[in-house]
Design an enzyme around this catalytic site. Structure first.
Site, mmCIF file in Angstrom:
data_model
loop_
_atom_site.group_PDB
_atom_site.id
_atom_site.type_symbol
_atom_site.label_atom_id
_atom_site.label_comp_id
_atom_site.label_asym_id
_atom_site.label_seq_id
_atom_site.Cartn_x
_atom_site.Cartn_y
_atom_site.Cartn_z
ATOM 1 N N ASP A 48 7.849 -22.195 -21.974
ATOM 2 C CA ASP A 48 8.398 -22.138 -20.623
ATOM 3 C C ASP A 48 7.398 -21.421 -19.728
ATOM 4 O O ASP A 48 6.277 -21.111 -20.149
ATOM 5 C CB ASP A 48 9.769 -21.457 -20.610
ATOM 6 C CG ASP A 48 9.712 -19.979 -20.948
ATOM 7 O OD1 ASP A 48 8.753 -19.563 -21.624
ATOM 8 O OD2 ASP A 48 10.614 -19.228 -20.533
ATOM 9 N N ASP A 100 7.728 -16.872 -23.004
ATOM 10 C CA ASP A 100 8.449 -15.991 -23.924
ATOM 11 C C ASP A 100 9.310 -16.793 -24.897
ATOM 12 O O ASP A 100 9.986 -16.228 -25.752
ATOM 13 C CB ASP A 100 9.296 -14.957 -23.167
ATOM 14 C CG ASP A 100 10.443 -15.560 -22.377
ATOM 15 O OD1 ASP A 100 10.509 -16.801 -22.247
ATOM 16 O OD2 ASP A 100 11.278 -14.786 -21.860
ATOM 17 N N ASP A 133 6.829 -18.455 -18.465
ATOM 18 C CA ASP A 133 6.186 -17.184 -18.826
ATOM 19 C C ASP A 133 5.926 -17.082 -20.319
ATOM 20 O O ASP A 133 5.504 -16.032 -20.816
ATOM 21 C CB ASP A 133 7.004 -15.985 -18.336
ATOM 22 C CG ASP A 133 8.324 -15.814 -19.072
ATOM 23 O OD1 ASP A 133 8.838 -16.804 -19.634
ATOM 24 O OD2 ASP A 133 8.861 -14.684 -19.074
ATOM 25 N N SER A 193 10.513 -16.749 -15.292
ATOM 26 C CA SER A 193 10.651 -17.420 -16.587
ATOM 27 C C SER A 193 10.721 -18.946 -16.450
ATOM 28 O O SER A 193 9.790 -19.568 -15.991
ATOM 29 C CB SER A 193 11.872 -16.861 -17.317
ATOM 30 O OG SER A 193 11.915 -17.286 -18.649
#
Length: 451
Positions: free
Chosen positions: A245, A249, A247, A106
């Site tokens: 960010d 999400d 990833d 992440s």
């Protein structure tokens, strides 16, 4: 019994070291494949497992080890290549995969990585299933032989399927043609996908931090470092900016004037719009204990209610499902539009907010009455985690703070779920009250259980 491998975001660590060493990765793939087959997925599409990753240099190797373990257990690994975490979840849910695996840490630096497992519903596996998988991975009698290494090639069609779904999620009536948007892709999983998505919608895209090299993911950019994005929005005369960010999400925004808009602002803008369109279920939104008191006050003016839950997207989702809400999220920019997706999706959130700006006007106007209360968070390193109400001095200072602040402020004390930390959060109308009570509570915690 507490889980050893699976945290709130799956298995995390440093590649090459336990639990991201080759042997544990092999076992993780095998354990997932064997579990899926035990559930009746021994034939056909039900044993297909989708694997996606972000842009960290360690991602391809981890993906190949997981794929080898899956194949050794009789499952069929399918690679999506570089794809966002919510993109994997969307495809698993919509295209009949038995499960998904995301290789990502992440918003963490490149030297970290992780393995997140996604069920066929597009959501995280329940705790009981994670515990079962963990026992299989850790069992001394479990599989040990190293499977053959699998070379993976991403399927471009999967990317287009996901982007098509995001285009369909645009609010009817929105016009993106000519809209100038700045996208900070964090040198992560959205680096190619986000510019491609918004250009296909007709927007004029200014992309930044969209050249990943395996080590620059989240490095001074993206949702944790939005300053450059905000500056670029103003310089370019853009309608808005978005920072993802690693990833993707989550997403943080900038208004045309350069005002930073975090998850609280997104919830207010989206909540009011959905209310006006009569699509906000129960006139309620779900946030966390960290949501700013200013958001709650602004929602109340519009006849909307904020339900608070513990920090973490899992808890937000659980509460949304429990009360039947369709909008919720966190201050960090992790927003859930449950009518469209099963998990927080930064690119989906960006499509929704850009749609609302196109239809309802600039973010600055939409957020004109949002007064953000001063807020301070202090981390205290602790040597143990007893019940906070069992600490007399902490309880005494907390009672004093709550009495002094009354309805004009809030105090939240909680332990970190992953680190030896106690977190103190105080927000109030006056900055001096925030400083006073944050310092007093942090001092009481250090005296009682500090390291």
């Amino acid at each position: 019994m507490a889980k050893q491998l699976f945290g709130t975001d799956g298995i995390r660590g440093i590649p090459g070291e336990y639990p991201l060493d080759d042997a544990t990765l092999d076992r993780t793939g095998r354990a997932l494949g064997e579990y899926l087959r035990s559930q009746g997925g021994a034939h056909g599409d039900r044993t297909r497992v989708l694997i996606g990753r972000d842009t960290r240099e360690s991602g391809p190797h981890i993906a190949e080890r997981i794929a080898g373990g899956l194949a050794a257990a009789g499952a069929q690994p399918v690679s999506a290549g570089v794809l966002t975490t919510p993109g994997v979840a969307w495809l698993v849910n919509r295209e009949g995969f038995a499960a998904g695996v995301v290789i990502s840490a992440s918003h963490n630096p490149y030297h970290d990585n992780g393995v997140k497992l996604i069920s066929s519903s597009g959501m995280k596996f329940p705790d009981a299933v994670e515990a079962l998988l963990e026992r299989s991975i850790l069992s001394a009698s479990g599989p040990r032989a190293a499977p053959a290494t699998m070379r993976l090639n991403g399927d471009e069609k999967l990317h287009e399927d996901y982007l098509s779904g995001l285009r369909e999620a645009a609010i009817p009536g929105a016009k993106f043609a000519g809209m100038k948007i700045v996208l900070d892709c964090a040198n992560g999983a959205a680096s190619k996908l986000a510019p491609r998505l918004f250009r296909s919608l007709g927007a004029i895209v200014i992309a930044m931090n969209d050249a990943p090299d395996g080590r620059n993911i989240n490095a001074g950019c993206g949702s944790l470092h939005p300053d450059a994005m905000q500056k670029r929005v103003v310089e370019a005369g853009a309608a808005l900016g978005v920072a993802f960010d690693g990833d993707a999400d989550r997403a943080i925004f900038s208004s045309a004037s350069g005002r930073l808009v975090d998850g609280d602002g997104v919830l207010l803008v989206a909540g009011r719009y959905l209310q006006s369109a009569r699509k906000l279920k129960g006139n309620v939104l779900v946030g966390t204990t960290m949501a700013n008191l200013g958001l709650e006050r602004a929602l109340e003016k519009s006849g909307l209610k904020l339900e608070r839950t513990n920090v973490g997207d899992r808890y937000v989702l659980e509460e949304m499902r429990r009360i039947g809400a369709n909008l919720g999220g966190e201050q960090s920019g992790h927003i859930l539009f449950l009518d469209d997706a099963t998990t927080g999706d930064g690119m989906l959130t960006a499509v929704k907010i850009a749609s609302i700006v196109s239809i309802a006007g600039p973010l600055d106007a939409l957020l004109a009455d949002l007064k953000i209360f001063p807020q301070k968070i202090v981390d205290v390193h602790v040597q143990s985690k007893p019940q906070l109400d069992s600490l007399p001095e902490v309880s005494r200072v907390l009672a004093q703070a709550e009495s002094a602040l009354g309805d004009s402020g809030r105090v939240v004390l909680r332990y970190s779920g992953t680190e030896p930390l106690a977190r103190v959060m105080v927000e109030a109308e006056r900055e001096e009250d925030v400083r006073r009570w944050t310092d007093s509570l942090a001092s009481a915690l250090r005296s009682a259980i500090g390291m």
